[in-house]
Scaffold this motif. Structure first.
Motif, PDB file in Angstrom:
ATOM      1  N   GLU A   1       0.841  -1.205   0.000  1.00 37.45           N
ATOM      2  CA  GLU A   1       0.000   0.000   0.000  1.00 37.45           C
ATOM      3  C   GLU A   1       0.874   1.252   0.000  1.00 37.45           C
ATOM      4  O   GLU A   1       0.696   2.181   0.786  1.00 37.45           O
ATOM      5  N   MET A   2       1.834   1.237  -0.916  1.00 36.16           N
ATOM      6  CA  MET A   2       2.790   2.337  -1.041  1.00 36.16           C
ATOM      7  C   MET A   2       2.875   2.785  -2.495  1.00 36.16           C
ATOM      8  O   MET A   2       2.526   2.041  -3.413  1.00 36.16           O
ATOM      9  N   THR A   3       3.377   3.987  -2.686  1.00 34.87           N
ATOM     10  CA  THR A   3       3.772   4.438  -4.018  1.00 34.87           C
ATOM     11  C   THR A   3       5.248   4.092  -4.212  1.00 34.87           C
ATOM     12  O   THR A   3       5.953   3.748  -3.246  1.00 34.87           O
ATOM     13  N   LYS A   4       5.731   4.198  -5.425  1.00 33.98           N
ATOM     14  CA  LYS A   4       7.142   3.926  -5.699  1.00 33.98           C
ATOM     15  C   LYS A   4       8.033   4.911  -4.952  1.00 33.98           C
ATOM     16  O   LYS A   4       9.109   4.554  -4.460  1.00 33.98           O
ATOM     17  N   VAL A   5       7.595   6.169  -4.850  1.00 36.99           N
ATOM     18  CA  VAL A   5       8.364   7.184  -4.128  1.00 36.99           C
ATOM     19  C   VAL A   5       8.497   6.798  -2.660  1.00 36.99           C
ATOM     20  O   VAL A   5       9.589   6.875  -2.066  1.00 36.99           O
ATOM     21  N   GLU A   6       7.402   6.349  -2.049  1.00 33.81           N
ATOM     22  CA  GLU A   6       7.447   5.926  -0.643  1.00 33.81           C
ATOM     23  C   GLU A   6       8.377   4.730  -0.463  1.00 33.81           C
ATOM     24  O   GLU A   6       9.118   4.653   0.527  1.00 33.81           O
ATOM     25  N   LEU A   7       8.344   3.808  -1.420  1.00 35.48           N
ATOM     26  CA  LEU A   7       9.204   2.622  -1.333  1.00 35.48           C
ATOM     27  C   LEU A   7      10.679   3.028  -1.391  1.00 35.48           C
ATOM     28  O   LEU A   7      11.502   2.519  -0.617  1.00 35.48           O
ATOM     29  N   GLU A   8      11.028   3.933  -2.286  1.00 41.08           N
ATOM     30  CA  GLU A   8      12.415   4.375  -2.389  1.00 41.08           C
ATOM     31  C   GLU A   8      12.872   5.067  -1.110  1.00 41.08           C
ATOM     32  O   GLU A   8      14.008   4.887  -0.663  1.00 41.08           O
ATOM     33  N   LEU A   9      11.975   5.878  -0.518  1.00 41.93           N
ATOM     34  CA  LEU A   9      12.320   6.518   0.764  1.00 41.93           C
ATOM     35  C   LEU A   9      12.529   5.473   1.852  1.00 41.93           C
ATOM     36  O   LEU A   9      13.441   5.588   2.670  1.00 41.93           O
TER      37      LEU A   9
ATOM     38  N   ILE B   1      17.107   8.820  -2.108  1.00 45.54           N
ATOM     39  CA  ILE B   1      16.334   9.908  -2.682  1.00 45.54           C
ATOM     40  C   ILE B   1      15.593   9.357  -3.895  1.00 45.54           C
ATOM     41  O   ILE B   1      16.218   8.797  -4.800  1.00 45.54           O
ATOM     42  N   PRO B   2      14.279   9.488  -3.940  1.00 46.81           N
ATOM     43  CA  PRO B   2      13.528   8.919  -5.057  1.00 46.81           C
ATOM     44  C   PRO B   2      13.987   9.470  -6.402  1.00 46.81           C
ATOM     45  O   PRO B   2      14.309  10.653  -6.523  1.00 46.81           O
ATOM     46  N   SER B   3      14.007   8.602  -7.389  1.00 44.10           N
ATOM     47  CA  SER B   3      14.430   8.988  -8.730  1.00 44.10           C
ATOM     48  C   SER B   3      13.555  10.109  -9.264  1.00 44.10           C
ATOM     49  O   SER B   3      12.326  10.052  -9.199  1.00 44.10           O
ATOM     50  N   GLY B   4      14.202  11.183  -9.759  1.00 40.87           N
ATOM     51  CA  GLY B   4      13.478  12.330 -10.303  1.00 40.87           C
ATOM     52  C   GLY B   4      13.206  13.414  -9.280  1.00 40.87           C
ATOM     53  O   GLY B   4      12.734  14.506  -9.632  1.00 40.87           O
ATOM     54  N   PHE B   5      13.499  13.147  -7.988  1.00 37.74           N
ATOM     55  CA  PHE B   5      13.238  14.114  -6.927  1.00 37.74           C
ATOM     56  C   PHE B   5      14.534  14.670  -6.322  1.00 37.74           C
ATOM     57  O   PHE B   5      14.495  15.324  -5.278  1.00 37.74           O
TER      58      PHE B   5
ATOM     59  N   ASP C   1      16.606  17.115  -7.209  1.00 34.19           N
ATOM     60  CA  ASP C   1      16.657  18.581  -7.100  1.00 34.19           C
ATOM     61  C   ASP C   1      15.711  19.090  -6.019  1.00 34.19           C
ATOM     62  O   ASP C   1      16.054  19.995  -5.250  1.00 34.19           O
ATOM     63  N   VAL C   2      14.515  18.523  -5.967  1.00 36.57           N
ATOM     64  CA  VAL C   2      13.544  18.938  -4.947  1.00 36.57           C
ATOM     65  C   VAL C   2      14.118  18.679  -3.554  1.00 36.57           C
ATOM     66  O   VAL C   2      14.013  19.527  -2.650  1.00 36.57           O
ATOM     67  N   PHE C   3      14.728  17.522  -3.374  1.00 43.69           N
ATOM     68  CA  PHE C   3      15.312  17.165  -2.080  1.00 43.69           C
ATOM     69  C   PHE C   3      16.443  18.122  -1.709  1.00 43.69           C
ATOM     70  O   PHE C   3      16.472  18.673  -0.603  1.00 43.69           O
ATOM     71  N   LEU C   4      17.367  18.347  -2.633  1.00 38.27           N
ATOM     72  CA  LEU C   4      18.542  19.172  -2.349  1.00 38.27           C
ATOM     73  C   LEU C   4      18.191  20.638  -2.162  1.00 38.27           C
ATOM     74  O   LEU C   4      18.874  21.364  -1.429  1.00 38.27           O
ATOM     75  N   ASN C   5      17.121  21.103  -2.801  1.00 33.39           N
ATOM     76  CA  ASN C   5      16.726  22.512  -2.676  1.00 33.39           C
ATOM     77  C   ASN C   5      15.886  22.779  -1.435  1.00 33.39           C
ATOM     78  O   ASN C   5      15.546  23.941  -1.151  1.00 33.39           O
ATOM     79  N   ASN C   6      15.533  21.727  -0.716  1.00 36.83           N
ATOM     80  CA  ASN C   6      14.693  21.898   0.480  1.00 36.83           C
ATOM     81  C   ASN C   6      15.307  21.226   1.706  1.00 36.83           C
ATOM     82  O   ASN C   6      14.588  20.758   2.586  1.00 36.83           O
ATOM     83  N   THR C   7      16.637  21.189   1.753  1.00 34.64           N
ATOM     84  CA  THR C   7      17.298  20.491   2.855  1.00 34.64           C
ATOM     85  C   THR C   7      17.004  21.124   4.212  1.00 34.64           C
ATOM     86  O   THR C   7      16.895  20.420   5.216  1.00 34.64           O
ATOM     87  N   LYS C   8      16.873  22.473   4.268  1.00 34.27           N
ATOM     88  CA  LYS C   8      16.594  23.129   5.557  1.00 34.27           C
ATOM     89  C   LYS C   8      15.244  22.699   6.103  1.00 34.27           C
ATOM     90  O   LYS C   8      15.107  22.392   7.294  1.00 34.27           O
ATOM     91  N   GLU C   9      14.233  22.684   5.229  1.00 37.96           N
ATOM     92  CA  GLU C   9      12.889  22.296   5.659  1.00 37.96           C
ATOM     93  C   GLU C   9      12.855  20.830   6.082  1.00 37.96           C
ATOM     94  O   GLU C   9      12.217  20.469   7.078  1.00 37.96           O
ATOM     95  N   ILE C  10      13.553  19.986   5.319  1.00 40.23           N
ATOM     96  CA  ILE C  10      13.591  18.560   5.646  1.00 40.23           C
ATOM     97  C   ILE C  10      14.304  18.334   6.974  1.00 40.23           C
ATOM     98  O   ILE C  10      13.847  17.553   7.819  1.00 40.23           O
ATOM     99  N   ALA C  11      15.423  19.039   7.164  1.00 45.53           N
ATOM    100  CA  ALA C  11      16.180  18.910   8.408  1.00 45.53           C
ATOM    101  C   ALA C  11      15.338  19.358   9.600  1.00 45.53           C
ATOM    102  O   ALA C  11      15.342  18.720  10.663  1.00 45.53           O
ATOM    103  N   LYS C  12      14.611  20.456   9.435  1.00 51.42           N
ATOM    104  CA  LYS C  12      13.765  20.964  10.514  1.00 51.42           C
ATOM    105  C   LYS C  12      12.683  19.951  10.874  1.00 51.42           C
ATOM    106  O   LYS C  12      12.403  19.689  12.047  1.00 51.42           O
ATOM    107  N   MET C  13      12.100  19.339   9.849  1.00 53.47           N
ATOM    108  CA  MET C  13      11.059  18.333  10.075  1.00 53.47           C
ATOM    109  C   MET C  13      11.621  17.128  10.821  1.00 53.47           C
ATOM    110  O   MET C  13      11.000  16.610  11.761  1.00 53.47           O
TER     111      MET C  13
END
Length: 423
Positions: free
Chosen positions: A62-70, A75-79, A81-93
């Protein structure tokens, strides 16, 4: 970070659902997946390329491919840039989600060594518990020869049987402890079969400075059907920090034919430029041999050679430095450390008595190490040099008047050859 495979994630999901193995496979069959479709992902973190297999697994999880990769820790394939450009928000979370750590009470003073000498201490027990005895950044070199997960019983009740991911997760846990206890510039050596060191190297590259992947040429035994003949062990060499705090050049003899004593590689007109102390050691070691003779072997299982440990310890430490081995085995690391004047700390889950007896009776190891030094830091060992002269072949003495190379071998403080001790 834990290592997961798709098989692990499916098994975890089955546990959450309260499924037995048979119920899990029955559910997968409804999704048109057989047991054989899942087995290739039992020992690998790869994602299926077969869409039918992938969609079936995602449906059960009951997962998406993105959830499985996480979930697999990537880092999910294709994401990217999104991951690297939002490291502060991810770290805070992540910081907000992180549970509060409660410091464990320190009971270290209650743990006593099984055996000790003027230079070292041997502790009996699980290395993950015993690592707590070692202060941060207090060790100069760690040498580890862990169990290879080959389903062997080393001592009564002591086996190395583990699942693929379970073995790697255990591996990563004690590696973190090795990194913690090493001084800045300290050296980490890990001896294993290539299969496991490929996974470990990927992990260590994020945390330490890679120096070498050393190939130790050694036949395992009989060839394996439908595979290349396995003929080497892997010795990883990493540094904590930018550069090693200690690196003593190791030199070995020029390779010669055992029959005619001619050099195997032709150095042409460069003979007069050869260092009389020997050839600089490379990252392929062809002169380490299995320990098989009963006179020098201390247990029935594979045992590390004195020559290998002398090379590692001499290269990465100076006299008085501290060497740690979390998997003592037969005690070769400790025996060589004693003879080279290094302090040491050791852990062993199995039989510690064989290590104690070995360290109380050093004569055999001293004799073995003396034989190693008969060939160490010499372009030609004395016996080979004598035969080459007899055969009319050149030696370093022919160019000694023009070759005044500085001795780069051994410890610092004048580069003198180490005097072996029995004390």
């Amino acid at each position: 970070m834990r290592f997961f495979t798709i098989f692990d994630i499916v098994k975890d999901k089955a546990t959450q659902l309260g499924h037995t193995d048979s119920e899990m496979y029955a559910s997968l069959r409804k999704l048109k997946l057989n047991k054989k479709d899942l087995l290739p992902f039992k020992e690998s973190g790869i994602i299926p390329t077969d869409k039918k297999v992938l969609n079936g697994i995602l449906s059960y999880l009951e997962m998406t491919k993105v959830e499985l990769e996480l979930k697999l820790g990537r880092i999910p394939s294709g994401f990217e840039d999104v991951f690297l450009n939002n490291t502060k928000e991810i770290a805070k979370m992540l910081e907000e989600k992180k549970s509060v750590k409660h410091e464990e009470q320190n009971h270290n003073t209650a743990i006593k060594p099984y055996f000790s000498t003027n230079l070292g201490k041997l502790y009996h027990g699980d290395c993950l518990k015993l690592f707590k005895l070692i202060p941060n950044e207090s060790v100069d070199t760690v040498f580890a020869d862990p169990p290879f997960n080959l389903d062997k019983e080393y001592d009564e009740g002591v086996t190395d049987k583990n699942s693929f991911s379970g073995y790697l997760n255990w591996y990563y846990n004690w590696i973190e402890e090795c990194i913690r206890v090493l001084k800045p510039g300290g050296s980490l050596f890990i001896y294993n079969i290539p299969k496991w060191n490929t996974y470990l190297s990927e992990y260590l590259n994020r945390k330490m400075n890679f120096r070498n992947l050393i190939t130790v040429d050694m036949k395992f035994g009989l060839p394996i059907q439908n595979r290349l003949y396995p003929a080497n062990y892997s010795l990883l060499y990493y540094i904590k920090g930018n550069k090693p705090k200690t690196f003593n050049i190791q030199r070995i003899p020029l390779q010669t034919c055992p029959h005619c004593t001619r050099e195997i590689k032709d150095y042409g007109g460069y003979k007069n430029k050869m260092n009389p102390n020997g050839v600089t050691l490379s990252d392929v070691w062809t002169d380490i041999y299995p320990v098989r003779h009963s006179r020098v072997k201390h247990r029935k299982f594979n045992e590390l050679s004195v020559k290998l440990l002398d090379r590692v310890i001499s290269m990465s430490t100076n006299e008085g430095d501290i060497v740690l081995d979390p998997f003592g085995g037969s005690g070769t690391t400790f025996a060589v450390s004693e003879l080279l004047g290094r302090k040491w700390v050791g852990f062993e889950l199995g039989n510690c008595e064989i290590i104690k007896e070995r360290l109380e009776n050093k004569e055999t190891d001293r004799e073995t190490l003396e034989k190693v030094y008969e060939e160490k830091n010499k372009l030609f060992p004395d016996k080979i040099k004598k035969l080459r002269k007899k055969n009319g072949l050149w030696t370093d003495e022919d160019f000694s008047s023009n070759n005044k190379c500085e001795n780069e071998s051994g410890d610092k403080k004048g580069g003198k050859q180490i005097e072996l001790s029995l004390e």
